[in-house]
Design a protein around this motif. Structure first.
Motif, PDB file in Angstrom:
ATOM      1  N   GLU A 313       0.810  -1.210   0.000  1.00 47.75           N
ATOM      2  CA  GLU A 313       0.000   0.000   0.000  1.00 47.75           C
ATOM      3  C   GLU A 313       0.845   1.262   0.000  1.00 47.75           C
ATOM      4  OE1 GLU A 313      -3.305   0.101   2.831  1.00 47.75           O
ATOM      5  OE2 GLU A 313      -3.007  -2.038   3.028  1.00 47.75           O
ATOM      6  N   GLY A 314       2.150   1.094   0.072  1.00 51.88           N
ATOM      7  CA  GLY A 314       3.020   2.258   0.013  1.00 51.88           C
ATOM      8  C   GLY A 314       3.315   2.859   1.367  1.00 51.88           C
ATOM      9  N   GLN A 315       2.983   2.144   2.420  1.00 55.36           N
ATOM     10  CA  GLN A 315       3.278   2.675   3.752  1.00 55.36           C
ATOM     11  C   GLN A 315       4.720   2.332   4.103  1.00 55.36           C
ATOM     12  OE1 GLN A 315       0.596   0.716   6.379  1.00 55.36           O
ATOM     13  NE2 GLN A 315      -1.224   1.559   5.387  1.00 55.36           N
ATOM     14  N   ALA A 316       5.419   3.302   4.573  1.00 57.44           N
ATOM     15  CA  ALA A 316       6.796   2.997   4.982  1.00 57.44           C
ATOM     16  C   ALA A 316       7.236   3.820   6.170  1.00 57.44           C
ATOM     17  CB  ALA A 316       7.739   3.228   3.816  1.00 57.44           C
ATOM     18  N   GLU A 317       6.300   4.447   6.811  1.00 57.22           N
ATOM     19  CA  GLU A 317       6.725   5.302   7.913  1.00 57.22           C
ATOM     20  C   GLU A 317       7.214   4.465   9.082  1.00 57.22           C
ATOM     21  OE1 GLU A 317       2.234   5.582   8.140  1.00 57.22           O
ATOM     22  OE2 GLU A 317       3.745   4.686   6.872  1.00 57.22           O
ATOM     23  N   PRO A 318       8.224   4.970   9.762  1.00 60.67           N
ATOM     24  CA  PRO A 318       8.788   4.183  10.842  1.00 60.67           C
ATOM     25  C   PRO A 318       7.828   4.026  12.010  1.00 60.67           C
ATOM     26  CG  PRO A 318      10.011   6.236  10.531  1.00 60.67           C
ATOM     27  CD  PRO A 318       8.872   6.256   9.579  1.00 60.67           C
ATOM     28  N   CYS A 319       7.766   2.882  12.546  1.00 61.22           N
ATOM     29  CA  CYS A 319       6.964   2.701  13.739  1.00 61.22           C
ATOM     30  C   CYS A 319       7.777   2.051  14.843  1.00 61.22           C
ATOM     31  CB  CYS A 319       5.705   1.908  13.456  1.00 61.22           C
ATOM     32  SG  CYS A 319       6.041   0.346  12.720  1.00 61.22           S
ATOM     33  N   PHE A 320       9.008   1.693  14.526  1.00 62.28           N
ATOM     34  CA  PHE A 320       9.899   1.224  15.580  1.00 62.28           C
ATOM     35  C   PHE A 320      10.959   2.291  15.803  1.00 62.28           C
ATOM     36  CE2 PHE A 320       8.595  -3.044  14.130  1.00 62.28           C
ATOM     37  CZ  PHE A 320       8.142  -3.505  15.345  1.00 62.28           C
ATOM     38  N   THR A 321      11.318   2.467  17.017  1.00 65.76           N
ATOM     39  CA  THR A 321      12.431   3.358  17.274  1.00 65.76           C
ATOM     40  C   THR A 321      13.715   2.586  17.019  1.00 65.76           C
ATOM     41  OG1 THR A 321      12.392   2.685  19.552  1.00 65.76           O
ATOM     42  CG2 THR A 321      11.204   4.698  18.984  1.00 65.76           C
ATOM     43  N   LYS A 322      14.783   3.324  16.884  1.00 62.17           N
ATOM     44  CA  LYS A 322      16.017   2.659  16.493  1.00 62.17           C
ATOM     45  C   LYS A 322      16.428   1.578  17.493  1.00 62.17           C
ATOM     46  CE  LYS A 322      20.506   3.478  14.640  1.00 62.17           C
ATOM     47  NZ  LYS A 322      21.740   4.116  15.015  1.00 62.17           N
ATOM     48  N   ASP A 323      16.242   1.925  18.764  1.00 61.88           N
ATOM     49  CA  ASP A 323      16.689   0.934  19.742  1.00 61.88           C
ATOM     50  C   ASP A 323      15.819  -0.313  19.718  1.00 61.88           C
ATOM     51  OD1 ASP A 323      15.489   3.442  21.671  1.00 61.88           O
ATOM     52  OD2 ASP A 323      14.414   1.575  21.586  1.00 61.88           O
ATOM     53  N   GLU A 324      14.610  -0.143  19.232  1.00 59.14           N
ATOM     54  CA  GLU A 324      13.755  -1.324  19.136  1.00 59.14           C
ATOM     55  C   GLU A 324      14.095  -2.135  17.890  1.00 59.14           C
ATOM     56  OE1 GLU A 324       9.509  -0.300  21.060  1.00 59.14           O
ATOM     57  OE2 GLU A 324      10.107   0.836  19.316  1.00 59.14           O
ATOM     58  N   ALA A 325      14.636  -1.444  16.918  1.00 57.82           N
ATOM     59  CA  ALA A 325      14.903  -2.137  15.665  1.00 57.82           C
ATOM     60  C   ALA A 325      16.225  -2.872  15.751  1.00 57.82           C
ATOM     61  CB  ALA A 325      14.922  -1.137  14.508  1.00 57.82           C
ATOM     62  N   GLU A 326      16.232  -3.805  16.638  1.00 59.78           N
ATOM     63  CA  GLU A 326      17.439  -4.561  16.879  1.00 59.78           C
ATOM     64  C   GLU A 326      17.903  -5.292  15.629  1.00 59.78           C
ATOM     65  OE1 GLU A 326      18.479  -8.279  19.732  1.00 59.78           O
ATOM     66  OE2 GLU A 326      16.790  -7.006  20.182  1.00 59.78           O
TER      67      GLU A 326
END
Ligand SMILES: C[S@@+](CC[C@H](N)C(=O)[O-])C[C@H]1O[C@@H](n2cnc3c(N)ncnc32)[C@H](O)[C@@H]1O
Length: 975
Positions: A313-326
């Protein structure tokens, strides 16, 4: 011993060919009497459109039939007496004996030859041949070469993708049966002739094309299926106009299916090990969140937590913070960076040479990579009008789903339940029913029988709207009199309380166990003691003999025991049932969801208070219908996590998980955990809600255009474009959502049913699926909330909900993995060694009694259901039947039952879900998810904890709050 096995396999193939030959020979008589409609197993009405079932006049040619030029191989000895013709598929409806369709001729769905391939006996024989041939190949081929097949086979889908994407199929169709040389193909599609020759030859080597002379290729029965039916000139125009997705409009979806599988799915599959093993995050490795599926690693969406559908659908906005994006540490792919759009500048020779346009990731700017000779690298439009740079893949996905209807036997749902046992006027609720294709089949089939059944089709608002349009176009007389659409979110309380049947067809396979259990619990809560649940899904067959009779989990389930194929075939027919495993792993790698074995379905259903009592499978298909009745809902485990044990261990593992009501020792034990869990659950549901179009392989739901595809998986709780979630606004901002649509009234039970056409005339929605008008902001609003349903009583009598155990109302996520493994005995699996021992013993016995001859008993395969093919009648068949590797038929009846025949060593397994014999019961996926994410939260995220407050409300209450507009931002898909 091995030679004996090979002989047995050879005999199985021989008898299966005999069976096929007999069916084809006997059709000659019928054929000369009257036209035969396409055969549907078990007498179910055909859902083929009239124009597909229509019998061509004698001699009439179809678009793809060709009367002369396809060279044919010499007929096989068993076919010698029939008139062998690969060149006149349509004319085989005339008086001559039809032959099995030739591999060398294009696929012709209108031919009798092709129609007879779906005859139950033929299907059955085909399964045995495929299983035996696969077994034989694995037995005789040098192991290293088999390993090469298994590990280098990825080139096959890669070549398939190029074949489809560069329109070789359409070019070859236009070239005619004589074929075309690679230079000429290259002049049209721009793929280097040298490269193309090797790619096409690999496909020809796998019988997907035919190389008729050096470097000259032509289509055959397999590759011609990929034909979009469009002219190459048309396809070129679509590309020049940057609308490559137009290729799939008004097609049967198979080209789109090939593209989808060989592009997104293949690339995702390649990241399975990174995701399930190499990831440093236990959350990723063992969790079931769609935003952490292998797809996300392959297409580099893991940092934003965007799942497949969000990405489409073209969604790409971040929803994890960097520290969560292990999982940043995991090398991710760039599978999504190449837009499948071509440009066509002229090359030095003035020839039209398409060139791939490479778009830099996320910027839409040209790649600065090597630009040599005539290669022009140009930016492709960044986004389409709707702001979606993935429009091509979105549309292709929607269309691909309609290309897979053949995976379920048409009309199997009619036999999946004893519809005639229902009281007159009973209500059937098709939960997550899509646009109501299955209900349409049922409603039409029973309309003339006076059963008076009433149907309610529940789905998301936009899908209901499309469904109504479809029904108005197809069978307006049934809409609102016999069937009604009702907007309903199946994670919220079920509004229909007087249902005789809840139908869940290809819904549960979309969801990991935790979510599937929530859906089932809602239905359980609304069920009366008489209500039945009908689940339609694939049933994964075990590759070993199943000890059904000894497993209390499956005890008393009618149809659980299936008939075994003749030894030495694998109990699940090996290669012949590969499709269901492709499907299972597709669900895994794309969504972290799954197909289920019967045990897994039984366990899942029991966890929500449903006992499966009957299973029916259709011959030649792994799709099954399971009937369940309400039983007591088991206590739901209380789960807590020892957060302290994780402190200072970012990324460390494992985290202690306490289950089953254990009280944690620390003082403010779970406040942070609860809050984190609520947030995580909500995020998961939110993201998963846009997964509503999870592949409907085998489904009749036909939603194909981009709008339709959007409607299917874009209409749930959607994020506002451009609003990124952060710690302080975990749900992407609090943009208010518009008021919910008013609920459609439930059925008027007094409406009289008008006369309907015969079920045999039910046309599927295929080809005439209405393309909805662009979705207006009003159309896609949001789901009905729990509160809406409470405040808007439905017409008709809704009985008060039956009481449920308190624990159930907490909606604690469940996993059938740990708690229930204590209740049910471990699954016993039989080692393959046991099979071999059995065969060896039988062989010894056979050699003693009939030295030198080894052949299996010719036992018809029966995958459940009522279709028991007759034993081969030919002399050859009888001869083969007279010698047997397996136990004599009279000692076990006419078939090897799975139940009660197991001998030899067992391996005890305590894991129910994944079939692995190793390891102890695992904690539920949610336990692990929670523990890991809490770790992150404790160490680095404090603001997010306060964003939702500290109250202990349930996940579904949070969902209701989102739906009331308290959290969710709303995005309206562009037309
Ligand atoms: C795989 S399709 C199956 C459709 C239909 N049962 C069939 O057999 O063709 C899954 C359906 O579930 C619907 N769905 C997904 N999430 C839903 C939700 N939360 N509430 C209601 N329906 C939902 C989708 O819109 C879609 O129509």
């Amino acid at each position: 011993m091995t030679i004996a096995i090979l002989r047995s396999l050879q005999a199985i193939i021989g008898s299966a060919i005999d069976d096929i030959e007999r069916v084809y020979a006997s059709s000659e008589h019928e054929n000369s009497q009257e036209p035969i409609s396409r055969h549907t197993p078990e007498g179910a009405p055909s859902t083929q459109p009239d124009n597909e079932t229509a019998i061509p006049e004698a001699g009439q040619k179809t678009s793809q039939s060709n009367s002369q030029a396809y060279a044919s191989p010499p007929p096989s000895p068993s076919m010698a007496k029939t008139s062998y013709s690969v060149s006149e598929p349509s004319s085989s409806w005339s008086s001559c004996t039809p032959d099995f369709p030739s591999l060398d001729a294009p696929y012709d769905p209108t031919s009798l030859s092709e129609a007879l391939t779906s005859h139950p006996e033929v299907l059955n024989a085909i399964s045995r041949i495929v299983a035996a041939a696969g077994h034989m190949t694995a037995t005789v081929q040098t192991p290293f070469l088999t390993l090469c097949d298994a590990t280098m086979g990825y080139h096959l889908p890669s070549c398939m993708r190029l074949l489809e994407a560069s329109h070789v199929v359409e070019i070859l169709r236009e070239a005619g049966p004589a074929g075309l040389d690679v230079r000429s193909i290259s002049e049209k599609n721009g793929v280097s002739p040298r490269k193309l020759a090797h790619i096409l030859r690999l496909l020809a080597t796998h019988h997907i094309l035919r190389e008729v002379s050096p470097d000259v290729f032509t289509l055959n029965r397999i590759s011609s299926l990929v034909d979009s039916g469009k002219s190459f000139a048309e396809l070129k125009r679509y590309q020049a106009e940057a609308k490559p997705e137009m290729k799939y409009r008004d097609t049967n979806g198979i080209a789109a299916f090939v593209g989808l599988c060989s592009d997104e799915i293949q690339k995702s599959s390649a990241y399975m090990t990174e995701t399930y093993y190499l990831s440093s995050s236990r959350y990723t490795r063992q969790g079931s969140e769609p935003g952490r599926a292998p797809f996300c690693f392959a297409f580099d969406t893991v940092k934003t937590g965007t799942g497949f559908f969000g990405w489409l659908e073209g969604q790409a906005e971040p929803c994890f913070t960097k520290d969560e994006a292990e999982d940043e540490r995991v090398e991710t792919g760039r599978g999504g960076t190449f837009a499948p759009t071509l440009r066509e500048p002229k090359n030095s020779k003035g020839l039209q040479t398409p060139e791939r346009v490479i778009r830099s990731r996320g910027t839409g700017t040209p790649s600065s990579t090597t630009s040599t000779d005539s290669e022009a690298v140009s930016p492709v439009r960044k986004n389409d009008d709707s702001g979606n740079s993935n429009r091509f893949r979105l549309e292709r996905f929607g269309k691909a789903m309609s290309g897979t209807d053949g995976w379920e036997t048409p009309g199997a749902v009619l036999n999946g339940f004893d519809w005639h046992s229902l009281a007159h006027g009973s209500t059937v609720v098709d939960v997550g029913g899509g646009i109501g294709s299955t209900t349409m089949l049922l409603a039409t089939a029973f309309a003339s029988e006076g059963l008076g059944l009433k149907f309610i089709i529940q789905d998301r608002p936009v899908v209901c709207e499309m469904g109504e349009k479809a029904w108005k176009a197809k069978c307006p007389e049934l809409l609102n009199s016999t069937a009604t659409f009702q907007v309903h979110d199946f994670f919220s309380p079920q509004p229909v309380r007087n249902a005789a049947v809840f139908l869940l067809r290809v819904v549960l396979h979309d969801w990991p166990d935790d979510f599937a259990c929530k859906v089932l619990l809602q239905l359980r809560e609304a069920a009366s003691s008489e209500t039945k649940l009908l689940i339609g899904d694939f049933i994964l067959p075990l590759a070993c003999p199943d000890n059904v009779g000894e497993d209390s989990c499956l005890e008393g389930i009618d149809g659980a025991a299936t008939t075994m194929p003749p030894a030495p075939l694998l109990p699940n027919l090996g290669k012949a049932s590969a499709n269901v495993f492709w499907m299972d792993l597709t669900m895994r790698v794309m969504f972290n969801s799954q197909e289920r074995t019967l045990r897994e379905s039984v366990t899942l259903a029991l966890s929500a208070g449903w006992k499966i009592i009957r299973v029916s499978r259709t011959s030649g298909s792994s799709f099954g219908y399971m009937v369940a009745i309400p039983v007591a809902v088991p206590p739901q485990p209380e789960k807590t996590i020892d957060i302290r044990s994780t402190e200072g261990r970012m990324g460390a593992e494992p985290i202690e998980i306490k289950t089953q009501g254990e009280v944690p020792e620390y003082d403010t034990p779970t406040a942070a955990y609860k809050e984190k869990k609520r947030r995580d659950d909500m995020e998961i549901i939110e993201r998963a809600s846009s997964r509503c179009g999870t592949p409907t392989f085998g489904s009749n739901t036909r939603l194909s255009s981009m709008q339709e595809a959007l409607a299917r998986f874009g209409g749930g709780i959607v994020k506002s474009k451009g609003t990124s979630r952060s710690k302080s606004t975990p749900f992407g901002g609090a943009r208010p959502v518009p008021p919910p649509p008013s609920l459609k009234p439930a059925l008027s039970l007094t409406t009289t049913v008008r006369k309907r056409p015969s079920p045999l005339s039910v046309p599927p929605l295929h080809g005439t699926s209405p393309v909805p008008s662009p979705i207006s902001p009003k159309t896609i609003t949001r789901r009905m909330s729990l509160a809406n349903f409470r405040s808007q009583p439905l017409s008709g009598s809704l009985a008060p909900p039956p009481p449920l155990p308190n624990a159930m109302r907490q909606y604690q996520p469940l996993s059938p993995m740990s708690p229930r493994s204590a209740v049910h005995p471990p699954i016993l699996r039989r080692a393959s060694h046991a099979q071999l021992s059995q065969i060896a013993a039988a062989h010894t016995h056979s050699q003693q009694s009939s030295p030198g001859i080894a052949s299996p008993s010719l036992i018809p395969v029966r995958a459940g259901g009522s279709t028991e093919p007759a034993l081969p009648s030919s002399t050859a068949g009888q001869l083969r039947a007279s010698v047997s590797l397996g136990p004599p038929a009279d000692s076990q009846g006419s078939s090897r039952k799975r139940s009660g025949t197991v001998v030899g060593p067992y391996i005890a397994s305590s894991r129910v879900n994944d079939g692995s014999p190793l390891g102890a019961p695992a904690p539920s996926a949610f336990d692990r998810l929670d523990s890991e994410r809490v770790t992150h939260s404790r160490q680095s995220s404090t603001t997010s904890r306060s964003s939702l407050g500290e109250g202990g409300i349930s996940v579904l209450d949070v969902a209701a709050r989102i739906e009331r507009g308290e959290f969710a931002a709303h995005r309206t898909p562009s037309p």
